[in-house]
Scaffold this active site. Structure first.
Site, PDB file in Angstrom:
ATOM      1  N   TYR A 198       0.832  -1.202   0.000  1.00 39.54           N
ATOM      2  CA  TYR A 198       0.000   0.000   0.000  1.00 39.54           C
ATOM      3  C   TYR A 198       0.868   1.254   0.000  1.00 39.54           C
ATOM      4  O   TYR A 198       1.964   1.276   0.572  1.00 39.54           O
ATOM      5  CB  TYR A 198      -0.922   0.013   1.212  1.00 39.54           C
ATOM      6  CG  TYR A 198      -2.112  -0.913   1.092  1.00 39.54           C
ATOM      7  CD1 TYR A 198      -2.460  -1.497  -0.124  1.00 39.54           C
ATOM      8  CD2 TYR A 198      -2.910  -1.206   2.192  1.00 39.54           C
ATOM      9  CE1 TYR A 198      -3.546  -2.333  -0.236  1.00 39.54           C
ATOM     10  CE2 TYR A 198      -4.008  -2.039   2.093  1.00 39.54           C
ATOM     11  CZ  TYR A 198      -4.324  -2.599   0.875  1.00 39.54           C
ATOM     12  OH  TYR A 198      -5.408  -3.425   0.760  1.00 39.54           O
ATOM     13  N   THR A 230     -18.156 -15.467  -3.197  1.00 44.11           N
ATOM     14  CA  THR A 230     -18.094 -16.196  -1.922  1.00 44.11           C
ATOM     15  C   THR A 230     -17.416 -15.389  -0.820  1.00 44.11           C
ATOM     16  O   THR A 230     -17.459 -15.788   0.345  1.00 44.11           O
ATOM     17  CB  THR A 230     -17.336 -17.529  -2.091  1.00 44.11           C
ATOM     18  OG1 THR A 230     -16.013 -17.258  -2.585  1.00 44.11           O
ATOM     19  CG2 THR A 230     -18.069 -18.449  -3.058  1.00 44.11           C
ATOM     20  N   PHE A 239     -12.208   1.389  -6.296  1.00 47.34           N
ATOM     21  CA  PHE A 239     -12.675   1.720  -4.949  1.00 47.34           C
ATOM     22  C   PHE A 239     -11.685   1.182  -3.928  1.00 47.34           C
ATOM     23  O   PHE A 239     -11.289   0.020  -3.971  1.00 47.34           O
ATOM     24  CB  PHE A 239     -14.053   1.104  -4.690  1.00 47.34           C
ATOM     25  CG  PHE A 239     -14.506   1.222  -3.253  1.00 47.34           C
ATOM     26  CD1 PHE A 239     -14.890   2.441  -2.733  1.00 47.34           C
ATOM     27  CD2 PHE A 239     -14.522   0.116  -2.418  1.00 47.34           C
ATOM     28  CE1 PHE A 239     -15.307   2.566  -1.411  1.00 47.34           C
ATOM     29  CE2 PHE A 239     -14.931   0.218  -1.092  1.00 47.34           C
ATOM     30  CZ  PHE A 239     -15.317   1.441  -0.597  1.00 47.34           C
ATOM     31  N   LYS A 285     -13.837 -16.408   6.729  1.00 49.15           N
ATOM     32  CA  LYS A 285     -13.098 -15.299   7.333  1.00 49.15           C
ATOM     33  C   LYS A 285     -12.582 -15.710   8.696  1.00 49.15           C
ATOM     34  O   LYS A 285     -13.304 -16.223   9.535  1.00 49.15           O
ATOM     35  CB  LYS A 285     -14.036 -14.096   7.479  1.00 49.15           C
ATOM     36  CG  LYS A 285     -13.441 -12.913   8.213  1.00 49.15           C
ATOM     37  CD  LYS A 285     -12.336 -12.242   7.405  1.00 49.15           C
ATOM     38  CE  LYS A 285     -12.874 -11.608   6.157  1.00 49.15           C
ATOM     39  NZ  LYS A 285     -11.828 -10.950   5.355  1.00 49.15           N
TER      40      LYS A 285
END
Length: 344
Positions: free
Chosen positions: A67, A166, A283, A339
């Site tokens: 990033y 998913t 985005f 997750k």
């Protein structure tokens, strides 16, 4: 005569166990569990005992150093989470010990047992909220809601198309669209469990689910039947999955890219630009400017759905002591699709 002043010892947090990285690189080699000494609690600070925090792809990318804006090192990982107020600074009036709170997204440091931060970074939520949903609401579900609301004007009867169906964002797209009477067309990867995945997504409210191989035909729109051509496409995969997504879009449609799981570039044919007037947008939640009031309204709306059982997605709760096992699963090393949510 000299005035006398009382000197009280500064309030301090308990010591904290944290997942700390000292340099950027492969996350499984640069991060380790470390004890952090007590931190002073200033008058406008709150000390929060963390209860749960997820491992998001963005957390991994940040530690890898991909990033553009990075926290100073060493840093504690984790970009969102939920906790309970442990103690408050002398000037804090809006929070009390025992309040359930979530933190502003992408403020680094969720992967630790205690946090001390300025009170404005926290938002009080209903104590009946399941902690796994409170821990995960501020990145993926908010991203889904924002992309549905703010790139094109959708009305009941319209359609969207997405890959990465998913994922938590993908599961939220399906459910949030269904609540508004919007059809969803969903593209998934081919796998031995494709039929099982299709069934799960349809139960969530998906209108159509296709594997990538099923779309290896010239006219994919024939597969839509009575479902309208989508005006909005949501891409988090890139590569062939993005190319297939664009095939579905109607004249003047928009594709929003919010991830690149395949690490392959987005390829769109010249004809789609010239003859279909396709618009491509990107985005990134971290760079999204939104008022704090609106953001928190969306959080409360989404958590209300979760408490009512109307917003669901798959998660696996893992003890913070098993951090590295959870990290391996989050990186896909054990084939887990759920997750990973750390429980402190």
């Amino acid at each position: 005569m000299l005035s006398q002043q009382s000197h009280f010892p500064a309030a301090m947090s308990p010591p904290s166990m944290a997942a700390v990285y000292y340099k950027y690189g492969p996350v499984d080699t640069v991060i380790r569990l470390t004890e952090i000494p007590p931190v002073e609690i200033s008058e406008n600070d709150v000390c929060v005992k963390m209860l749960a925090a997820p491992i998001n792809p963005a957390d991994i990318n940040r530690i890898e150093g991909v990033y553009p804006n990075q926290p100073p090192l060493p840093a504690v990982g984790g970009g969102e989470g939920v906790g309970e107020i442990h103690s408050v600074g002398s000037a804090v009036k809006v929070f009390s010990p025992g309040d359930l709170v979530i933190r502003s997204p992408y403020v680094p440091g969720a992967w630790q047992t205690y946090m001390v931060e300025e009170q404005s970074l926290w938002h009080k939520i209903d104590k009946s909220t399941p902690i796994e949903y409170a821990a995960t609401v501020s990145v993926n579900p908010v991203s889904a809601l924002r992309m549905l609301n703010e790139f094109v004007t959708l009305k009941p009867g319209d359609s969207i198309v997405q890959n990465g169906a998913t994922s938590i964002v993908g599961q939220c797209f399906i459910q949030l669209a269904r609540f508004r009477g919007i059809h969803s067309i969903n593209i998934i990867r081919d796998s031995p469990k494709s039929d099982e995945v299709k069934e799960k997504l349809i139960k969530l409210g998906a209108d159509k689910v296709f594997t990538e191989s099923e779309l290896d035909v010239k006219r994919v729109k024939i597969l839509l039947g009575d479902t309208p051509e989508p005006i909005l496409g949501l891409n988090c995969v890139g590569g062939n999955a993005a190319t297939l997504l664009v095939k579905f879009l109607k004249q003047g449609g928009t594709m929003v890219t919010y991830g690149g799981m395949s690490r392959d570039p987005v390829v769109v044919s010249t004809s789609n630009f010239i003859f279909k007037d396709i618009t491509l947008k990107g985005f990134w939640l971290q760079e999204w400017k939104l008022s704090k009031t609106k953001y928190r309204d969306w959080i409360d709306y989404l958590l209300g759905l979760a408490r009512a059982g109307k917003l669901k997605y798959e998660m696996e709760l893992v003890s913070f002591n098993d951090f590295h096992k959870a990290l391996e699963k989050a990186m896909g090393k054990h084939g887990s699709q759920r997750k990973q949510v750390l429980i402190f």
